[in-house]
Design a protein around this motif. Structure first.
Motif, PDB file in Angstrom:
ATOM      1  N   ASP A 122     -84.400 -39.795  29.917  1.00  0.00           N
ATOM      2  CA  ASP A 122     -83.614 -40.928  29.959  1.00  0.00           C
ATOM      3  C   ASP A 122     -82.198 -40.716  30.671  1.00  0.00           C
ATOM      4  O   ASP A 122     -81.859 -41.810  31.531  1.00  0.00           O
ATOM      5  CB  ASP A 122     -82.957 -41.071  28.534  1.00  0.00           C
ATOM      6  CG  ASP A 122     -84.188 -41.254  27.312  1.00  0.00           C
ATOM      7  OD1 ASP A 122     -85.007 -42.118  27.574  1.00  0.00           O
ATOM      8  OD2 ASP A 122     -84.470 -40.355  26.528  1.00  0.00           O
ATOM      9  N   GLU A 173     -83.630 -38.007  22.623  1.00  0.00           N
ATOM     10  CA  GLU A 173     -83.357 -38.342  23.957  1.00  0.00           C
ATOM     11  C   GLU A 173     -84.121 -37.062  24.827  1.00  0.00           C
ATOM     12  O   GLU A 173     -84.126 -36.010  24.324  1.00  0.00           O
ATOM     13  CB  GLU A 173     -81.641 -38.327  24.265  1.00  0.00           C
ATOM     14  CG  GLU A 173     -81.469 -38.478  25.508  1.00  0.00           C
ATOM     15  CD  GLU A 173     -79.733 -38.603  25.959  1.00  0.00           C
ATOM     16  OE1 GLU A 173     -79.439 -39.248  26.781  1.00  0.00           O
ATOM     17  OE2 GLU A 173     -79.242 -37.651  25.159  1.00  0.00           O
ATOM     18  N   SER A 221     -86.174 -34.266  20.721  1.00  0.00           N
ATOM     19  CA  SER A 221     -85.304 -34.298  21.907  1.00  0.00           C
ATOM     20  C   SER A 221     -85.877 -33.340  22.830  1.00  0.00           C
ATOM     21  O   SER A 221     -86.576 -32.323  22.248  1.00  0.00           O
ATOM     22  CB  SER A 221     -83.641 -34.098  21.813  1.00  0.00           C
ATOM     23  OG  SER A 221     -83.345 -35.080  20.840  1.00  0.00           O
TER      24      SER A 221
END
Length: 263
Positions: free
Chosen positions: A220, A32, A204
């Motif tokens: 995101d 993410e 991430s």
């Protein structure tokens, strides 16, 4: 999807001042990208420096937990931090000049960094350094390795700094204003290369930026901070299309000149 990082009620204070950040709660999933936005002094950099245990000497964590891969890393000792930092969590600074030693050639710095984390021969470390530079689209690796930082452009130095951060394939990269000192086209290129790391290394990223337009392009989810606290923390679509707070709307109305990055 199980979380990679969870921060619970984190409060950090500087000597003689109030809380720099207060009661921060956030999660980061595997692969993410989180964008943290807000004005200068809102606590963005303090937050990510807390995660990697690089706060200045006059700052301390007052309360809270930072859970990384199931472990509360706030409780780590120096040896545990030495093993974690660089291997599993790495940081990219706003100014690569603060990371790169100006009087040592890039190759020597890079090889030393790799060998600090891996039991590799010098030859093996040189090979890994060059391979990582190529992943950052730096093709003339021999020249770069033989250069001092001042002999490289700002964009090239930032790519080198990112390459050094990703060489150990960390699970989490903390990027502190990684594009702000670069020209617009280079900003777009660096943003795209950071985004590609997610696919290449399953990494991430937490990216701090004053530019909500850049966060809208890359992230995101977006966390909006003001005066050390979270104003909003929602999906990119929610923040851009339906911001709940006036502070967030003001940030959106003041997006600077990063024209290559569209939400």
């Amino acid at each position: 999807m199980s979380g990679l990082l969870e921060i619970r009620s984190l409060t950090v204070k500087y000597d003689g001042d109030g809380n720099a950040i207060k009661n921060i709660d956030m999660t980061v999933d595997h692969k993410e990208i989180i964008g943290i936005v807000g004005e200068s002094g809102c606590g963005k950099t303090t937050l990510i420096r807390s995660i990697i245990h690089l706060l200045s000497s006059n700052a301390k964590v007052v309360s809270g937990e930072i859970i990384f891969n199931g472990q509360d890393i706030i409780k780590y000792n120096k040896e545990q931090w030495r093993n974690l930092r660089g291997n599993e969590i790495a940081m990219v600074f706003q100014n690569p000049g603060s990371y790169l030693n100006p009087i040592i050639k890039i190759g020597k710095q890079f090889v030393q960094s790799i060998r600090n984390h891996r039991a590799l021969s010098k030859r093996e470390a040189i090979k890994k350094a060059k391979e990582t530079l190529e992943k950052m689209h730096l093709r003339d690796c021999d020249r770069i390795m033989d250069s001092y930082p001042f002999q490289l452009s700002g964009g090239m130095k930032q790519r080198v700094a990112i390459a050094m951060a990703i060489a150990m394939e960390p699970k989490l990269i903390l990027a502190d204003e990684p594009t702000s000192a670069l020209d617009v086209m280079t900003q777009v290129q660096i943003a795209n290369e950071l985004m590609a790391l997610r696919e290449d290394f399953h990494t991430s990223i937490i990216m701090v930026t004053h530019n909500i337009g850049c966060a809208a392009y890359m992230a995101d989810r977006i966390m909006v901070m003001n005066k050390g606290e979270i104003v909003e923390f929602e999906s990119k679509a929610q923040i851009i299309a339906q911001p709940k707070k006036e502070y967030t709307r003001n940030l959106l109305n003041a997006i600077p000149e990063l024209k290559g990055l569209e939400a």
